[in-house]
Design a protein around this motif. Structure first.
Motif, PDB file in Angstrom:
ATOM      1  N   ILE A   1       7.013   7.750  -7.338  1.00 46.51           N
ATOM      2  CA  ILE A   1       5.699   7.984  -7.933  1.00 46.51           C
ATOM      3  C   ILE A   1       4.699   8.433  -6.874  1.00 46.51           C
ATOM      4  CG2 ILE A   1       3.721   6.861  -9.041  1.00 46.51           C
ATOM      5  CD1 ILE A   1       5.790   5.057 -10.490  1.00 46.51           C
ATOM      6  N   THR A   2       4.699   7.769  -5.714  1.00 45.54           N
ATOM      7  CA  THR A   2       3.751   8.106  -4.660  1.00 45.54           C
ATOM      8  C   THR A   2       3.914   9.551  -4.208  1.00 45.54           C
ATOM      9  OG1 THR A   2       3.766   5.807  -3.886  1.00 45.54           O
ATOM     10  CG2 THR A   2       2.907   7.453  -2.364  1.00 45.54           C
ATOM     11  N   LEU A   3       5.153   9.966  -3.992  1.00 46.20           N
ATOM     12  CA  LEU A   3       5.389  11.334  -3.536  1.00 46.20           C
ATOM     13  C   LEU A   3       5.082  12.352  -4.628  1.00 46.20           C
ATOM     14  CD1 LEU A   3       8.646  10.847  -1.432  1.00 46.20           C
ATOM     15  CD2 LEU A   3       6.324  11.263  -0.585  1.00 46.20           C
TER      16      LEU A   3
ATOM     17  N   GLU B   1       0.860  -1.177   0.000  1.00 51.95           N
ATOM     18  CA  GLU B   1       0.000   0.000   0.000  1.00 51.95           C
ATOM     19  C   GLU B   1       0.901   1.232   0.000  1.00 51.95           C
ATOM     20  OE1 GLU B   1      -3.119  -0.002  -0.371  1.00 51.95           O
ATOM     21  OE2 GLU B   1      -4.075  -1.700   0.612  1.00 51.95           O
ATOM     22  N   CYS B   2       0.811   2.030  -1.037  1.00 50.36           N
ATOM     23  CA  CYS B   2       1.699   3.183  -1.193  1.00 50.36           C
ATOM     24  C   CYS B   2       1.008   4.435  -0.652  1.00 50.36           C
ATOM     25  CB  CYS B   2       2.066   3.357  -2.656  1.00 50.36           C
ATOM     26  SG  CYS B   2       3.058   1.997  -3.306  1.00 50.36           S
ATOM     27  N   ILE B   3       1.529   4.965   0.429  1.00 50.51           N
ATOM     28  CA  ILE B   3       0.886   6.089   1.124  1.00 50.51           C
ATOM     29  C   ILE B   3       1.869   7.255   1.237  1.00 50.51           C
ATOM     30  CG2 ILE B   3      -0.151   6.848   3.311  1.00 50.51           C
ATOM     31  CD1 ILE B   3      -0.907   3.853   3.742  1.00 50.51           C
ATOM     32  N   ALA B   4       1.373   8.447   0.944  1.00 51.11           N
ATOM     33  CA  ALA B   4       2.142   9.677   1.152  1.00 51.11           C
ATOM     34  C   ALA B   4       1.433  10.525   2.183  1.00 51.11           C
ATOM     35  CB  ALA B   4       2.298  10.452  -0.154  1.00 51.11           C
TER      36      ALA B   4
ATOM     37  N   PHE C   1       6.964   9.156   2.495  1.00 50.65           N
ATOM     38  CA  PHE C   1       6.442   7.887   1.980  1.00 50.65           C
ATOM     39  C   PHE C   1       6.301   6.939   3.158  1.00 50.65           C
ATOM     40  CE2 PHE C   1       7.621   3.730  -0.198  1.00 50.65           C
ATOM     41  CZ  PHE C   1       6.399   3.551  -0.830  1.00 50.65           C
ATOM     42  N   THR C   2       5.061   6.518   3.450  1.00 51.29           N
ATOM     43  CA  THR C   2       4.808   5.678   4.625  1.00 51.29           C
ATOM     44  C   THR C   2       4.015   4.439   4.215  1.00 51.29           C
ATOM     45  OG1 THR C   2       2.786   6.918   5.180  1.00 51.29           O
ATOM     46  CG2 THR C   2       4.853   7.676   6.163  1.00 51.29           C
ATOM     47  N   PRO C   3       4.662   3.496   3.559  1.00 48.37           N
ATOM     48  CA  PRO C   3       3.951   2.326   3.035  1.00 48.37           C
ATOM     49  C   PRO C   3       3.443   1.410   4.142  1.00 48.37           C
ATOM     50  CG  PRO C   3       6.316   2.017   2.875  1.00 48.37           C
ATOM     51  CD  PRO C   3       6.107   3.433   3.315  1.00 48.37           C
TER      52      PRO C   3
END
Length: 279
Positions: A167-169, A90-93, A131-133
């Motif tokens: 990409i996420t950021l 899960e890609c979280i910003a 970035f906090t996956p």
């Protein structure tokens, strides 16, 4: 068409080489689907995602094949998509401190292994987005847990991990720039990435919606407490007032006034971001 998967909010159907992603009006909190639907929610999520995919098309490719070549009964809430091999991260910003990130910071002074300055409070803006996956746990098999960047590298390799973070950021930063022009703060967001047939990392699922992001009204932002949420956090906060629900299935019925207030928030953020009136 073959039903491939029925999720908390969406059904996924196979249709030749493509898939059809159909968003329902169901709403879930704490991984529990509540028995009461939110009218128009599926269409709002779909239309807002399509708007964002177009806004960010130069940042990263997306899975959209067509928003019109879908069965008539699903018009407005279905998207024909390219099949992706989804990355199981899960890609979280995060650009602000809230939710589980706030709890992690209060415990460790860090989120996903990213150290943050001392003295931050709820809704503080971070010095820079991070970035906090998390893990990607199948439904019914537990809850997602924070991962460090080293954990992501171990799971998918250093090259893919670097691209996931980049990409996420970039999606978050670009989204935040666009939203800020319309008086919206994106506190954090979650995106889904997968590999297309040619190996390109590609955006899938939904993008920068009230289900996948925290939206706050910029002119009402005040660190140190709860913000006026324009997303489903409003519903989580309502559920926390219930003394007879332990956050397991079955979920509670949602009162009419809470349904209306939730729908109004989804409509408001759609209209403020896109500049269009919800029909």
């Amino acid at each position: 068409m073959e039903l491939l998967h029925s999720g908390k909010v969406r059904e996924v159907y196979a249709d030749g080489r493509d898939i059809l992603l159909v968003a329902s009006d169901r709403i879930s909190i704490y991984d529990v689907v509540l028995p009461t639907a939110i009218p128009d929610k599926g269409k709002i999520l779909t239309q807002l995602s399509l708007w964002w995919f177009e806004q960010l098309a130069d940042v990263v490719p997306n899975h959209v094949v067509s928003s019109t070549d879908v069965p008539a009964e699903w018009a407005g809430r279905a998207v024909r998509c390219e099949r992706l091999e989804m990355v199981m991260v899960e890609c979280i910003a995060r650009g602000y401190l809230a939710g589980s990130g706030l709890k992690e910071y209060e415990r460790d002074g860090a989120v996903s292994g990213v150290s943050l300055p001392a003295g931050l409070i709820e809704a503080s803006q971070l010095p820079e987005p991070i970035f906090t996956p998390t893990t990607k746990v199948p439904p019914g098999q537990g809850h997602d847990e924070f991962m460090t960047y080293a954990d992501v590298e171990a799971k998918v390799g250093s090259d893919v991990a670097a691209e996931l973070r980049r990409i996420t950021l970039e999606v978050y930063k670009r989204g935040q720039q666009v939203a800020a022009k319309n008086g919206i703060i994106i506190a954090d967001t979650k995106i889904e990435l997968g590999f297309a047939a040619d190996g390109t990392l590609t955006l899938g699922d939904e993008l920068l919606t009230p289900d996948s992001s925290r939206f706050w009204a910029a002119d009402e932002w005040k660190p140190g407490g709860t913000q006026r949420y324009l997303d489903k956090q409003f519903l989580r906060d309502w559920s926390s007032t219930l003394t007879d629900w332990d956050r397991t299935a079955p979920g509670p019925e949602i009162p009419d006034e809470v349904v209306e207030a939730t729908r109004n928030r989804y409509v408001e953020v759609y209209e403020r971001l896109t500049g269009d009136t919800w029909r």
